[in-house]
Scaffold this active site. Structure first.
Site, PDB file in Angstrom:
ATOM      1  N   GLU A 243       0.873  -1.182   0.000  1.00 38.38           N
ATOM      2  CA  GLU A 243       0.000   0.000   0.000  1.00 38.38           C
ATOM      3  C   GLU A 243       0.898   1.215   0.000  1.00 38.38           C
ATOM      4  O   GLU A 243       2.040   1.138   0.427  1.00 38.38           O
ATOM      5  CB  GLU A 243      -0.825   0.068   1.301  1.00 38.38           C
ATOM      6  CG  GLU A 243      -1.890  -0.963   1.436  1.00 38.38           C
ATOM      7  CD  GLU A 243      -2.478  -0.989   2.857  1.00 38.38           C
ATOM      8  OE1 GLU A 243      -2.109  -0.148   3.696  1.00 38.38           O
ATOM      9  OE2 GLU A 243      -3.294  -1.875   3.109  1.00 38.38           O
ATOM     10  N   LYS A 245       2.373   4.606   1.479  1.00 44.02           N
ATOM     11  CA  LYS A 245       2.503   5.154   2.826  1.00 44.02           C
ATOM     12  C   LYS A 245       2.142   6.626   2.728  1.00 44.02           C
ATOM     13  O   LYS A 245       2.895   7.427   2.188  1.00 44.02           O
ATOM     14  CB  LYS A 245       3.926   4.980   3.356  1.00 44.02           C
ATOM     15  CG  LYS A 245       4.051   5.443   4.791  1.00 44.02           C
ATOM     16  CD  LYS A 245       5.412   5.121   5.358  1.00 44.02           C
ATOM     17  CE  LYS A 245       5.441   5.335   6.867  1.00 44.02           C
ATOM     18  NZ  LYS A 245       5.070   6.682   7.278  1.00 44.02           N
ATOM     19  N   ARG A 250      -2.568   9.613  11.270  1.00 44.82           N
ATOM     20  CA  ARG A 250      -3.271   8.352  11.498  1.00 44.82           C
ATOM     21  C   ARG A 250      -4.562   8.621  12.270  1.00 44.82           C
ATOM     22  O   ARG A 250      -4.564   9.428  13.201  1.00 44.82           O
ATOM     23  CB  ARG A 250      -2.354   7.436  12.305  1.00 44.82           C
ATOM     24  CG  ARG A 250      -2.857   6.023  12.512  1.00 44.82           C
ATOM     25  CD  ARG A 250      -2.507   5.177  11.322  1.00 44.82           C
ATOM     26  NE  ARG A 250      -2.856   3.786  11.526  1.00 44.82           N
ATOM     27  CZ  ARG A 250      -2.014   2.861  11.956  1.00 44.82           C
ATOM     28  NH1 ARG A 250      -0.766   3.188  12.275  1.00 44.82           N
ATOM     29  NH2 ARG A 250      -2.393   1.603  12.067  1.00 44.82           N
ATOM     30  N   ARG A 265      -3.616   9.095  17.061  1.00 43.99           N
ATOM     31  CA  ARG A 265      -2.718   8.030  17.501  1.00 43.99           C
ATOM     32  C   ARG A 265      -2.550   8.007  19.012  1.00 43.99           C
ATOM     33  O   ARG A 265      -2.244   6.989  19.599  1.00 43.99           O
ATOM     34  CB  ARG A 265      -1.370   8.253  16.815  1.00 43.99           C
ATOM     35  CG  ARG A 265      -0.628   7.000  16.583  1.00 43.99           C
ATOM     36  CD  ARG A 265       0.424   7.221  15.550  1.00 43.99           C
ATOM     37  NE  ARG A 265       1.637   6.567  15.991  1.00 43.99           N
ATOM     38  CZ  ARG A 265       2.685   6.364  15.228  1.00 43.99           C
ATOM     39  NH1 ARG A 265       2.688   6.791  13.988  1.00 43.99           N
ATOM     40  NH2 ARG A 265       3.734   5.760  15.694  1.00 43.99           N
ATOM     41  N   GLU A 293      -5.672   6.957   7.335  1.00 46.99           N
ATOM     42  CA  GLU A 293      -4.822   8.144   7.437  1.00 46.99           C
ATOM     43  C   GLU A 293      -5.590   9.359   6.914  1.00 46.99           C
ATOM     44  O   GLU A 293      -6.230   9.281   5.862  1.00 46.99           O
ATOM     45  CB  GLU A 293      -3.557   7.883   6.590  1.00 46.99           C
ATOM     46  CG  GLU A 293      -2.480   8.898   6.737  1.00 46.99           C
ATOM     47  CD  GLU A 293      -1.420   8.547   7.793  1.00 46.99           C
ATOM     48  OE1 GLU A 293      -1.604   7.584   8.574  1.00 46.99           O
ATOM     49  OE2 GLU A 293      -0.416   9.268   7.830  1.00 46.99           O
ATOM     50  N   PHE A 332      -7.533   2.072   5.348  1.00 46.75           N
ATOM     51  CA  PHE A 332      -6.811   0.869   4.924  1.00 46.75           C
ATOM     52  C   PHE A 332      -7.104  -0.350   5.789  1.00 46.75           C
ATOM     53  O   PHE A 332      -6.529  -1.409   5.572  1.00 46.75           O
ATOM     54  CB  PHE A 332      -5.304   1.106   4.791  1.00 46.75           C
ATOM     55  CG  PHE A 332      -4.658   1.835   5.954  1.00 46.75           C
ATOM     56  CD1 PHE A 332      -4.502   1.229   7.181  1.00 46.75           C
ATOM     57  CD2 PHE A 332      -4.211   3.137   5.778  1.00 46.75           C
ATOM     58  CE1 PHE A 332      -3.898   1.898   8.227  1.00 46.75           C
ATOM     59  CE2 PHE A 332      -3.607   3.821   6.834  1.00 46.75           C
ATOM     60  CZ  PHE A 332      -3.459   3.201   8.059  1.00 46.75           C
ATOM     61  N   ARG A 410       4.195  -3.104  17.387  1.00 45.78           N
ATOM     62  CA  ARG A 410       5.023  -2.961  16.192  1.00 45.78           C
ATOM     63  C   ARG A 410       5.633  -4.319  15.932  1.00 45.78           C
ATOM     64  O   ARG A 410       6.330  -4.857  16.774  1.00 45.78           O
ATOM     65  CB  ARG A 410       6.130  -1.935  16.472  1.00 45.78           C
ATOM     66  CG  ARG A 410       6.838  -1.423  15.256  1.00 45.78           C
ATOM     67  CD  ARG A 410       7.975  -0.491  15.640  1.00 45.78           C
ATOM     68  NE  ARG A 410       7.542   0.769  16.244  1.00 45.78           N
ATOM     69  CZ  ARG A 410       7.036   1.790  15.572  1.00 45.78           C
ATOM     70  NH1 ARG A 410       6.912   1.719  14.262  1.00 45.78           N
ATOM     71  NH2 ARG A 410       6.668   2.895  16.176  1.00 45.78           N
ATOM     72  N   LYS A 416       7.435  -0.909   6.882  1.00 44.17           N
ATOM     73  CA  LYS A 416       7.355   0.360   6.155  1.00 44.17           C
ATOM     74  C   LYS A 416       8.671   0.620   5.447  1.00 44.17           C
ATOM     75  O   LYS A 416       9.739   0.514   6.046  1.00 44.17           O
ATOM     76  CB  LYS A 416       6.982   1.511   7.079  1.00 44.17           C
ATOM     77  CG  LYS A 416       7.892   1.711   8.249  1.00 44.17           C
ATOM     78  CD  LYS A 416       7.388   2.818   9.152  1.00 44.17           C
ATOM     79  CE  LYS A 416       8.286   2.948  10.351  1.00 44.17           C
ATOM     80  NZ  LYS A 416       7.742   3.711  11.442  1.00 44.17           N
TER      81      LYS A 416
HETATM   82  P1  AMP Z   1       6.168   6.214  10.891  1.00 47.29           P
HETATM   83  O1  AMP Z   1       5.406   7.456  11.275  1.00 47.29           O
HETATM   84  O2  AMP Z   1       7.286   6.458   9.960  1.00 47.29           O
HETATM   85  O3  AMP Z   1       6.503   5.361  12.105  1.00 47.29           O
HETATM   86  O4  AMP Z   1       5.151   5.300  10.055  1.00 47.29           O
HETATM   87  C1  AMP Z   1       4.000   4.766  10.585  1.00 47.29           C
HETATM   88  C2  AMP Z   1       2.835   5.610  10.193  1.00 47.29           C
HETATM   89  O5  AMP Z   1       2.592   5.520   8.800  1.00 47.29           O
HETATM   90  C3  AMP Z   1       1.535   5.150  10.753  1.00 47.29           C
HETATM   91  O6  AMP Z   1       1.303   5.554  12.061  1.00 47.29           O
HETATM   92  C4  AMP Z   1       0.518   5.779   9.822  1.00 47.29           C
HETATM   93  O7  AMP Z   1       0.144   7.054  10.300  1.00 47.29           O
HETATM   94  C5  AMP Z   1       1.271   5.964   8.554  1.00 47.29           C
HETATM   95  N1  AMP Z   1       0.723   5.272   7.394  1.00 47.29           N
HETATM   96  C6  AMP Z   1       0.658   5.834   6.185  1.00 47.29           C
HETATM   97  N2  AMP Z   1       0.147   5.010   5.282  1.00 47.29           N
HETATM   98  C7  AMP Z   1      -0.153   3.855   5.927  1.00 47.29           C
HETATM   99  C8  AMP Z   1      -0.713   2.603   5.514  1.00 47.29           C
HETATM  100  N3  AMP Z   1      -1.049   2.375   4.248  1.00 47.29           N
HETATM  101  N4  AMP Z   1      -0.860   1.631   6.462  1.00 47.29           N
HETATM  102  C9  AMP Z   1      -0.501   1.864   7.754  1.00 47.29           C
HETATM  103  N5  AMP Z   1       0.028   3.020   8.196  1.00 47.29           N
HETATM  104  C10 AMP Z   1       0.209   4.013   7.298  1.00 47.29           C
END
Ligand code: AMP
Length: 572
Positions: A243, A245, A250, A265, A293, A332, A410, A416
Site C-alpha cells: 500500500e 505510505k 493516522r 494516535r 490516514e 486501509f 510494532r 514500512k
Molecule cells: P512512521 O510514522 O514512519 O513510524 O510510520 C508509521 C505511520 O505511517 C503510521 O502511524 C501511519 O500514520 C502511517 N501510514 C501511512 N500510510 C499507511 C498505511 N497504508 N498503512 C498503515 N500506516 C500508514
C-alpha cells in the site's frame, strides 16, 4: 478497599508476572459482581472503564486540600514526603487518620462504594461542582482505615497505580480467576472497552455476549521500518500486499448509529477538527470501526504534510480553512463491523469487509493495494516505491496478507519502506546538554551549511543517530573547543562534519539559512570531510526546488482516484 490496598502492595512487591497474576486472580475470585467490576477497573489505574468518557475532574490541589481537612496534613511535611516518593498517593497515604481514631462514624469503603462516590464526583455539575467534588473527596479519605489503603485510593484518583500491572495482565488475572482463555479475555476487553464488564462476563461464561464498544478507541497497529535497498528477507515469508505510505495523520474512526468519532494516535478525540470526514462517514450505513490516514487533498492531488499542519488541533474549522486544506480519510483497515470484532481475521478478509461496507465518496477513500509477487525481487519493490513517491506519497507499506490486527504493537507483519529525501553534509556550530540519560553529555547539535559568501548559516538541530561512545568522545572534544555562548547553547569551533538525513525541507525563519529540515537524523560522522567541503545553501535550494517540482510537477495526482485499485479495494 483495605484488601484492595493490601493486594496492590503485595503485587507491587512481587517482580514476577505470574505471581502478580495469581495474587490478583485470587482476590478477584473472592469478590461479588459489583465489587469485582469496580476493582478490575481500578487495577488498570483508572476510576472508570476505558469506554467511559467520564473523568474525575479533580486535580492534586483538590486531593491535597481534602487531605488537609480530613487528616490535618501540613504542607511542609507533605512536600518532604513527596520529594522522597515522587507520587502523591505514597506521599499522602501515611498521614491517614482513621475515623475510629477520631471517634467519628466511619463508612466502609468497598470497591463498589468507592466507584459510586467516583461517579458522584464525575457527575457533579454547575456552580458548586468544585465544592461538591472536594467534599466527596474528603469523605473518601475519611473512610480510609490505614496508610496502604489510603495510598492506593489516592493513586486511583491520580490515575497512577504503579504496581507493574498493565491492562493485559489484569485481563490475564480475570482469565485465571475464572478459568477462561486469556486470549479471549484480552479480545473481549478490547472489544467491550470495559474490563469490569468483562470480568463479570468471564465469571458467568458469557464472554461471547459482550457488545462492541463503539466510541472507545483501541491501540493502533504499527509497522517496522525496512531499509531501502536491503535484502528484504522478511518478505520471503507468506504473501504480501503493498500500500502507499500516506504522509498524513493516522486516525481510527468509529461509527455507531448517527455518531461518528475520530481518534488520533494518542487516542484523543479529534472529530471536531475534521468535520467533512465525519459527515462523509455519517452517510455510510451501519456501525463500524476503521483505521486509516487523514490526508490533505485538493481534488485528486495529494498535498504535502505541511498543509495539514494548519488543521491540527483545531477545535473549530472555519469554512475558509475547509476549502483551503480539504482533508480526505484514506481507509486501509476495518477493525469491527456491526457485531463482528475483526482484529483476529486475516488482513485480506478485513479488506474484503471494508470494500463491502465503505463506498468511497468525497473526503472518504479506500487505500488501493497491490499484491506483491512471492519472494519479490528488489526491483519490483523499488518500482512500487518509485510509483508511490511519484504520486506524492512518503513511501510504501508492506503488509502480510494473513496479518491479524495487533493493537498497539510494532511487529514484522507490517513493514514500512521509506527513503529519506536526501542527505546533507553539515558542520556542527553549537551544542547543548542532552536530557534524561543523556544529561551528562553534549548530545544536541545545531548544524550549519555554507552560504554563498562562505559564511556558515544554521539549518537544523539533530539529537539522534550517533552511538553513546561517539557522543562521549565528541563531548570531550566540544568542551575543549568552545567558542562562547550561542543563546542557550555552547558555540563550538566548526570542525565536526556530520551527514544528516531528512524527509522534507521547509522555508523557516527559525534558522539563519531560511530553511529547516523535517525529521533530521545523523547518518554518520564524516571525519573524512573538512568543513570547507560541506554542502552549500545553493545545494539546499536545489533540493528544495526538486521537492517542490515533484510535488506540483505532475500535480502529485492521487493514486486513490487515478489508479484503479484491484477491484473495489478487495483482494483477489
Ligand atoms: P512512521 O510514522 O514512519 O513510524 O510510520 C508509521 C505511520 O505511517 C503510521 O502511524 C501511519 O500514520 C502511517 N501510514 C501511512 N500510510 C499507511 C498505511 N497504508 N498503512 C498503515 N500506516 C500508514
Amino acid at each position: 478497599m483495605f484488601r484492595f490496598g493490601e493486594t496492590c502492595a503485595a503485587i507491587a512487591a512481587r517482580p514476577g508476572k505470574l505471581e502478580k497474576i495469581a495474587l490478583l486472580a485470587e482476590y478477584f475470585r473472592s469478590l461479588d459482581n459489583a465489587n469485582l467490576s469496580a476493582a478490575a477497573r481500578f487495577f488498570t489505574g483508572n476510576p472508570f472503564a476505558a469506554r467511559d468518557d467520564r473523568s474525575l475532574g479533580i486535580g492534586w490541589r483538590t486531593i491535597v486540600a481534602a487531605a488537609q481537612n480530613a487528616w490535618g496534613v501540613k504542607e511542609a511535611e507533605l512536600g518532604a514526603n513527596y520529594r522522597e516518593h515522587g507520587d502523591l498517593g505514597a506521599a499522602l497515604g501515611p498521614f491517614v487518620r482513621p475515623a475510629v481514631d477520631l471517634a467519628l462514624f466511619s463508612e466502609t469503603l468497598t470497591p463498589a462504594a468507592l466507584y459510586a462516590l467516583f461517579e458522584e464526583i464525575a457527575n457533579a455539575h454547575g456552580k458548586a461542582a468544585g465544592k461538591k467534588r472536594e467534599a466527596i473527596c474528603e469523605r473518601i479519605l475519611r473512610a480510609c482505615t490505614d496508610a496502604t489503603e489510603a495510598t492506593y485510593v489516592i493513586k486511583i484518583m491520580t490515575g497512577d497505580l504503579r504496581i507493574g500491572l498493565r491492562e493485559g495482565l489484569v485481563a490475564d488475572a480475570v482469565a485465571a480467576a475464572f478459568e477462561r482463555d486469556a486470549h479471549d479475555v484480552r479480545r473481549a476487553v478490547m472489544a467491550a472497552g470495559d474490563i469490569g464488564a468483562v470480568a463479570i462476563a468471564a465469571r458467568d461464561g458469557r464472554l461471547g455476549d459482550l457488545q462492541i464498544a463503539y466510541g472507545s478507541p483501541i491501540g493502533f497497529m504499527l509497522a517496522t521500518p525496512v531499509l531501502y535497498g536491503s535484502d528484504y528477507k522478511d518478505l520471503r515469508t507468506g504473501t504480501w500486499l503493498a500500500e502507499e505510505k500516506f504522509d498524513g495523520i493516522r486516525a481510527q474512526a468509529h461509527k455507531t448509529g448517527e455518531r461518528v468519532r475520530l481518534f488520533s494516535r494518542t487516542l484523543n478525540d479529534v472529530t471536531q477538527s475534521y468535520p467533512e470526514v465525519a459527515a462523509a462517514l455519517e452517510a455510510i450505513p451501519g456501525n463500524f470501526m476503521l483505521d486509516g490516514e487523514l490526508v490533505a487533498m485538493r481534488g485528486e492531488n495529494v498535498l504535502p504534510f505541511r498543509y495539514l499542519q494548519a488543521r491540527l488541533q483545531r477545535k473549530t474549522v472555519e469554512a475558509e480553512l475547509l476549502q483551503e486544506v480539504p482533508v480526505s480519510y484514506v481507509v486501509f483497515d476495518m477493525l469491527a463491523s456491526g457485531e463482528d470484532f475483526l482484529i483476529d481475521e486475516p488482513l485480506v478478509e478485513r479488506r474484503e469487509r471494508l470494500a463491502e461496507t465503505i463506498m468511497p465518496r468525497e473526503h472518504l477513500e479506500i487505500a488501493p493495494f497491490t499484491r506483491v509477487s512471492e519472494t519479490p525481487a528488489p526491483e519490483e519493490l523499488h518500482e512500487l516505491f518509485a510509483a508511490a513517491r511519484g504520486r506524492g506519497h512518503e513511501g510504501l507499506m508492506l503488509k502480510r496478507s494473513d496479518s491479524p490486527y495487533h493493537p498497539g504493537r510494532r511487529g514484522k507483519w507490517w513493514l514500512k519502506l521509506k527513503r529519506e529525501l536526501s542527505t546533507l553534509d553539515v558542520v556542527v556550530v553549537a551544542v547543548e546538554w542532552g536530557q534524561g540519560k543523556r544529561a551528562k553529555v553534549l548530545s544536541d547539535y545545531t548544524f550549519a551549511v555554507r552560504a554563498n559568501d562562505g559564511e556558515l548559516q544554521t539549518i537544523g538541530k539533530a539529537y539522534s543517530g550517533l552511538t553513546d561512545a561517539e557522543i562521549a568522545e565528541l563531548t570531550t572534544w566540544f568542551l575543549a573547543h568552545q567558542r562562547g555562548k550561542r543563546g542557550h547553547a555552547i558555540a563550538v569551533e566548526p570542525a565536526i562534519v556530520l551527514e544528516v538525513a531528512f524527509d522534507i525541507i521547509q522555508p523557516s525563519s527559525l534558522h539563519e539559512s531560511g530553511f529547516a529540515l523535517r525529521f533530521p537524523r545523523i547518518v554518520r560522522l564524516r571525519g573524512d570531510k573538512p568543513p570547507a567541503e560541506i554542502d552549500t545553501l545553493a545545494r539546499v535550494e536545489e533540493i528544495y526546488r526538486e521537492m517542490l517540482s515533484r510535488e506540483s510537477g505532475q500535480g502529485a495526482p492521487s493514486a486513490l482516484s487515478k489508479r484503479a485499485p484491484e477491484g473495489d479495494g478487495a483482494p483477489r
